[in-house]
Design an enzyme around this catalytic site. Structure first.
Site, PDB file in Angstrom:
ATOM      1  N   ASP A   1      -7.195   2.186  -8.566  1.00 17.56           N
ATOM      2  CA  ASP A   1      -7.517   3.536  -9.033  1.00 17.56           C
ATOM      3  C   ASP A   1      -7.821   3.484 -10.527  1.00 17.56           C
ATOM      4  OD1 ASP A   1      -7.602   6.201  -9.755  1.00 17.56           O
ATOM      5  OD2 ASP A   1      -5.876   6.777  -8.535  1.00 17.56           O
TER       6      ASP A   1
ATOM      7  N   GLU B   1     -13.750  -1.752  -0.086  1.00 18.67           N
ATOM      8  CA  GLU B   1     -14.303  -1.125  -1.287  1.00 18.67           C
ATOM      9  C   GLU B   1     -15.406  -1.995  -1.879  1.00 18.67           C
ATOM     10  OE1 GLU B   1     -14.733   2.033  -3.807  1.00 18.67           O
ATOM     11  OE2 GLU B   1     -13.358   1.893  -2.106  1.00 18.67           O
TER      12      GLU B   1
ATOM     13  N   GLU C   1       0.858  -1.188   0.000  1.00 25.47           N
ATOM     14  CA  GLU C   1       0.000   0.000   0.000  1.00 25.47           C
ATOM     15  C   GLU C   1       0.894   1.238   0.000  1.00 25.47           C
ATOM     16  OE1 GLU C   1      -2.627   2.668  -0.270  1.00 25.47           O
ATOM     17  OE2 GLU C   1      -3.393   0.601  -0.223  1.00 25.47           O
TER      18      GLU C   1
END
EC number: 2.1.1.33
Length: 278
Positions: free
Chosen positions: A176, A253, A118
């Site tokens: 992303d 998510e 991350e």
């Protein structure tokens, strides 16, 4: 006390735990010194949703896989007498977010070392604190010793951490989307990056992808299908694979998409054998 002050105090307390427990083997002796740890509260670790992978982040990384000290992240798998690790990392969650996938994979693959990478500082700290709490609270059964996180940029330094053919599974969960066309080069799946993933992934290893953005899904599928070292697996295979089920429902998510009744697009690809050069 303002929220900002409370956040600073909370982070300071967690940082103390992190310094004490981040690199130690959690066992009965640690439990005697440390009370049961509460899981971290996400609201104190807020950060921007995405980070520019091309920025000059202050990151630590080994000059080669041989220089990486995995004992600090996985002390349970370190043989102090032989002074070597008993296992290698074989599963990687690239852009692991808040760690939900790793935590659900941990009991399913207790003998596999799983690493989350991350790039965001506070999100990495959150996952570190989450794992420390889980390890401490499940010390009697050696729970969650096989997962950890490091702050790193997989788009730049993946071969610095992993040897050729070391990984058996690589996950890209809700990356992303970089909607603007001029930003597409920053997507986690590109022709160049796929060759690096093929290098660290063993033959027969799997790349797992999931996103709620159709355009990104089609982009990843297109690039993976066009790469000579990857072949898409069937929907029947996906339906029977337990990792697909976990990936679909474990990440924060993914749960958000579920609450919003959004779509989830999944594609899995197997690493093909490298052809012989004649």
């Amino acid at each position: 006390m303002s929220f900002s002050t409370r956040r600073q105090a909370y982070r300071a307390e967690k940082q103390d735990h992190r310094k004490e427990l981040k690199h130690v083997k959690i066992d009965e002796s640690v439990i005697e010194k440390v009370d049961k740890l509460s899981l971290p509260k996400k609201k104190f670790y807020r950060q921007r949703a995405h980070s520019n992978p091309f920025s000059d982040h202050q990151l630590e990384y080994p000059i080669s896989p041989a220089h990486m000290d995995w004992s600090k992240l996985y002390p349970h798998f370190y043989d102090s007498e032989k002074k070597k690790m008993t296992k290698d990392v074989t599963i990687a969650d690239i852009g692991c977010g808040y760690g939900g996938l790793m935590i659900d994979l941990s009991p399913e693959f207790p003998d596999e070392m799983i690493l989350g990478m991350e790039i965001r500082v506070q999100v990495t700290n959150y996952v570190e604190d989450r794992i420390i709490a889980l390890r401490t609270n499940h010390a009697k059964e050696n729970g969650y010793q096989n997962i950890n996180v490091l702050r790193g940029n997989a788009m730049k330094f993946l071969p610095n951490f992993f040897n050729k053919g070391q990984l058996s599974k690589i996950f890209f969960c809700f990356p992303d989307p970089h909607f603007k066309q001029r930003k597409h080069k920053a997507r986690i799946v590109t022709d160049t990056l796929l060759s690096e993933y093929a290098y660290v992934l063993k033959e027969g290893g799997i790349i797992y992808t999931i996103t709620d953005v159709l355009d990104l899904h089609e982009w990843m599928v297109k690039h993976l299908e066009e790469h000579p070292l990857f072949e898409r697996l069937s929907e029947e295979w996906e339906a029977q694979d337990k990792c697909v089920s976990i990936m679909r429902n474990a990440t924060e998510e993914g749960k958000k998409v579920e609450r919003n009744k959004g779509d989830k697009y999944i594609a899995c690809f197997v690493r093909l054998p490298t052809p012989d050069i004649i």
